[in-house]
Design a protein around this motif. Structure first.
Motif, PDB file in Angstrom:
ATOM      1  N   ALA A  90       9.736  -4.075  -0.922  1.00  0.00           N
ATOM      2  CA  ALA A  90       8.687  -4.038   0.099  1.00  0.00           C
ATOM      3  C   ALA A  90       8.914  -5.236   1.018  1.00  0.00           C
ATOM      4  CB  ALA A  90       7.317  -4.108  -0.552  1.00  0.00           C
ATOM      5  N   ILE A 120       8.518  -8.872  -0.989  1.00  0.00           N
ATOM      6  CA  ILE A 120       7.602  -9.072  -2.109  1.00  0.00           C
ATOM      7  C   ILE A 120       8.457  -9.099  -3.375  1.00  0.00           C
ATOM      8  CG2 ILE A 120       5.673  -8.120  -3.432  1.00  0.00           C
ATOM      9  CD1 ILE A 120       4.593  -6.943  -0.880  1.00  0.00           C
ATOM     10  N   ARG A 121       8.282 -10.141  -4.188  1.00  0.00           N
ATOM     11  CA  ARG A 121       9.203 -10.345  -5.312  1.00  0.00           C
ATOM     12  C   ARG A 121       9.340  -9.087  -6.178  1.00  0.00           C
ATOM     13  NH1 ARG A 121       4.877 -14.467  -7.623  1.00  0.00           N
ATOM     14  NH2 ARG A 121       3.222 -12.951  -7.936  1.00  0.00           N
ATOM     15  N   MET A 153       6.888  -6.081  -7.280  1.00  0.00           N
ATOM     16  CA  MET A 153       6.994  -4.756  -6.648  1.00  0.00           C
ATOM     17  C   MET A 153       8.426  -4.274  -6.605  1.00  0.00           C
ATOM     18  SD  MET A 153       4.371  -4.093  -3.588  1.00  0.00           S
ATOM     19  CE  MET A 153       4.126  -2.427  -4.203  1.00  0.00           C
ATOM     20  N   TRP A 155      10.076  -0.664  -5.157  1.00  0.00           N
ATOM     21  CA  TRP A 155       9.670   0.551  -4.470  1.00  0.00           C
ATOM     22  C   TRP A 155      10.312   1.793  -5.094  1.00  0.00           C
ATOM     23  CZ3 TRP A 155       5.849  -0.530  -1.125  1.00  0.00           C
ATOM     24  CH2 TRP A 155       5.286   0.554  -0.450  1.00  0.00           C
ATOM     25  N   GLU A 167       4.091  -1.278  -8.068  1.00  0.00           N
ATOM     26  CA  GLU A 167       3.638  -2.622  -8.446  1.00  0.00           C
ATOM     27  C   GLU A 167       3.380  -2.609  -9.946  1.00  0.00           C
ATOM     28  OE1 GLU A 167      -0.229  -3.862  -7.054  1.00  0.00           O
ATOM     29  OE2 GLU A 167       0.095  -5.944  -7.629  1.00  0.00           O
TER      30      GLU A 167
END
Lengths: 491, 491
Positions: A90, A120-121, A153, A155, A167
């Protein structure tokens, strides 16, 4: 209550989803691939966290917290790592919304574009090793033994609650060491912590081993894993511990002065378990009536249901069991007296079954007269009427017994479904007819591994620690092999 | 050790930053406005979390977890809410990176653009009320009393560690009720929980009150706050509890069937405290030598430093204090025997001062002979030599005394810096010369509030719960006023 759940035989996958939702563990959210963890599900996760956290601290680790966002450029620094995670990231590109000039609510403000995007990590090796660079100058600064409880997160395109979500919550340990030996030992120590937690707390037997090269964590030199068997015979990777060598130290230039004054790169490990364990827990023990929880992780261990005709009767029962409740609480057992007048006893019984409460007690008017109480255990769905006097001792023992029994059942189930196979044809047949885990010879090449995966959807789960040396031939190519590896279809 | 910190008098703001970094609490990260919370800082935060979580559970709340990402469209649904948060949002627009065709690492894959952008939660009202919609049908489903421990992001332009960071950790309670009264009562209950935590655990006196309309949370009908005074006389908003009325229920169409069968909108509250409390804790008690921690939140309460000339001497001391250590541990007191041979006793003393360890013990060879031990307390920086025998009782009492003493000191400091003022000129003068909190009459209009803020940088912190009815005139406009409000410059 059974009617509310699809049966396992009918549709295992639907049974799982039904159970997650109907037992109040989680539900899908408005955000693609993300779930809401509901209070009952979260209470189980909290129990897991508490115990794991205790075990991490007992092994010398401290918690810390690192940023959620990772500068995009950090990802390029370790080649395998970016390869492994870039495709499911993300990406944050802007830092402001503004009112839509066309009146359609809010829109992204194009003037607020970031110079460098953030990710986002999906995991925190890069941001953490960029930080460790400032923490480490000499051997005196080592080891660093940090853990982080966090959300991450990835994807994923196909998601399932707890098992694979965009997530998820997890813990990630990140350690830094002066020597290769120490880092290797740390990775080993932590996979054993996970195994102990899985077996003693989740009542879930696991097989420890090394991942094949193909299945390693992106950036690791060795990945250790615990693999559990679900009730449908499929494997679930339940925790991993990675020996990262000097890969991240080199990528982020983290060197230290040795006692002898030389500059050397630092050695690393990382290890993690996630809310995926919730899925493993559910699929290890539960049945067509609902959850079966190991007493050690059950948010509520004992529920007492009064069966009464009048409020006076209810009060008598309440008074009669109050001493029992005090004794159970004093023994550290969680207990609830369910005096809800909105539901009938039968509904409550079914609800505690659905929720996996290990012991359910019931007291009616006859029990009052006789000085007895009904004790029902969730794992076997059996019940007996016992004298109230001294029943707390029985319950305490019963909780231990349930914990042991569900472990034993899971172990027996697994034993029946581990098959040694030497012929690839037989393997393919048994995989479809019997299922479960297979111990097979493999020539150790990624090509053969790939072929098995493509043809059967089964993967090499691990090279078990306890696999004995044994001369054999790869079941696919006939090339020599010295150890059997564990192969199964997996979640 | 004092030399390592800028003194408060010299530069209060620099002192704070020095202290945060040098005591090992936190440091800035490579991510704009985001900090790394280091193990010692995180250990204090964990202590806070544990106690708050206990208090939330004792008041009937359960934890749950909601998605990190919020669909952009959710923000438009409550007009004030979007107005309050849209300008500082981290926006996720893509879900994949790819290799840069020009060879520059990885780039955002333009083919992986999201149809609708997501916002990293700055607060979770919108996603939670969108979820509650499915949880609430009838009055039987109410109240819902959920709390979430989570990270949130607000893209602040000027950040300071713990006090204002782009990402921070917090808890956010979100409750749903059948009646206005119940929701109002819940908001009140939770601000009182915060006040109790601040005073009894953080040893930090607070003033509870209502925020003015301008200072309310975006989307709230009433915001309750606890305001603490830092050592420089500035206010720090330390926790807020919001009565949200039916705003979010209406925005997300959350109705319930009453007992009488009518459909009504649900009433809401939300309430939160964050890692900002760490800043409040630091600035409430610490001095030019370092942190001063309340014993109830200190990760380590007692440190024992042996002073020895030989390893034999060290072992004698270790043996002599082992009984004391057992007794302290049995009383639930955390204690460490610091036998590191890499540091001298003087260095250790200074380090424990810097880290705010409430009680530091030392034992040397003379103590061994005399059967004594040196007991130093961090808050007063005083020490005395006492008989070892029975000293555990003294230490236990001392920890309580320190907890009370630092509260008393903070309260005294605050009392001296609360001034009743009736003239705006005097207010402006005193604000610059004396500082602190001011109790003034205000005409209740946003215009006057704005004027005060623009001219003095002071804001109306709250209308205190305990402000007595008192006829007066607004110090700015002379218009009638019935209560004094609390005005101060704030963090």
């Amino acid at each position: 209550m059974a009617k509310f759940l699809t049966s396992r035989e009918e549709n295992y996958s639907q049974w799982y989803n039904d159970l997650v939702v109907k037992a109040g563990l989680a539900e899908n959210s408005a955000v693609r691939g993300c779930m809401v963890i509901k209070p009952y599900g979260y209470a189980i996760w909290e129990k897991m966290q508490q115990q794991l956290d205790k075990m991490f601290k007992e092994t010398g680790h401290s918690n810390a917290y690192f940023p959620l966002l990772i500068p995009k450029s950090f990802f390029s620094k370790e080649a395998d790592h970016v390869e492994g995670f870039a495709k499911e990231c993300a990406v944050v590109t802007h830092y402001r919304l503004k009112n839509d000039p066309n009146g359609g609510g809010v829109v992204v403000d194009p003037a607020a574009k970031l110079e460098e995007e953030y990710i986002i990590r999906p995991t925190s090796e890069t941001i953490i090793w960029n930080t460790y660079k400032n923490w480490i100058q000499s051997y005196r600064d080592l080891p660093i033994l940090c853990n982080q409880w966090a959300n991450v997160m990835r994807w994923e395109m196909r998601t399932r609650m707890f098992l694979r979500t965009a997530e998820f919550l997890w813990q990630e340990g990140h350690t830094a060491h002066a020597t290769r030996e120490e880092a290797v030992e740390e990775a080993q120590k932590m996979i054993r912590v996970y195994a102990e937690f899985a077996e003693k707390w989740m009542a879930m037997p696991v097989i420890m081993g090394h991942k094949s090269e193909t299945e390693r964590f992106a950036g690791a030199l060795d990945t250790l894993t615990i693999e559990a068997m679900m009730q449908d015979g499929k494997a679930l990777q339940s925790g991993t511990s990675h020996f990262l060598g000097q890969n991240f130290a080199k990528a982020f230039d983290v060197q230290f002065a040795t006692k002898e004054g030389k500059q050397e790169y630092v050695w690393a490990t990382s290890w993690g378990v996630s809310t995926r364990l919730m899925g493993a827990l559910i699929m290890s023990h539960s049945d067509d009536n609902g959850l079966v929880l190991p007493p050690k992780l059950a948010p509520l261990q004992v529920a007492i249901v009064p069966i009464y005709k009048s409020l006076e009767g209810l009060e008598k029962i309440r008074k009669t069991v109050s001493g029992l409740m005090d004794k159970l609480k004093a023994a550290g057992i969680s207990v609830k007296f369910d005096d809800r007048d909105t539901q009938k006893p039968g509904w409550k019984f079914a609800d505690y079954e659905l929720k996996g409460v290990p012991v359910r007690l019931a007291m009616g008017e006859r029990d009052l007269e006789n000085g007895t109480i009904e004790v029902a255990r969730r794992d076997t769905l059996t019940k007996e009427t016992l004298p109230l006097e001294g029943v707390e001792q029985h319950i305490e023992t019963l909780l231990e017994e349930i914990q042991e029994n569900i472990y034993k059942l899971a172990l027996e189930r697994r034993s029946k479904l581990i098959t040694k196979v030497d012929s690839y044809e037989e393997f393919k047949t048994l995989l479809d007819t019997k299922g479960g885990f297979f111990l097979c010879h493999w020539d150790g090449t990624p090509e053969t591994e790939e072929l098995i995966k493509n043809e059967t959807k089964a993967t090499i789960r691990c090279i078990p620690f306890d696999a004995p040396e044994e001369e054999g031939k790869c079941m696919v190519t006939g090339k020599p092999s010295h150890k059997r590896v564990l192969i199964a279809r997996a979640y």
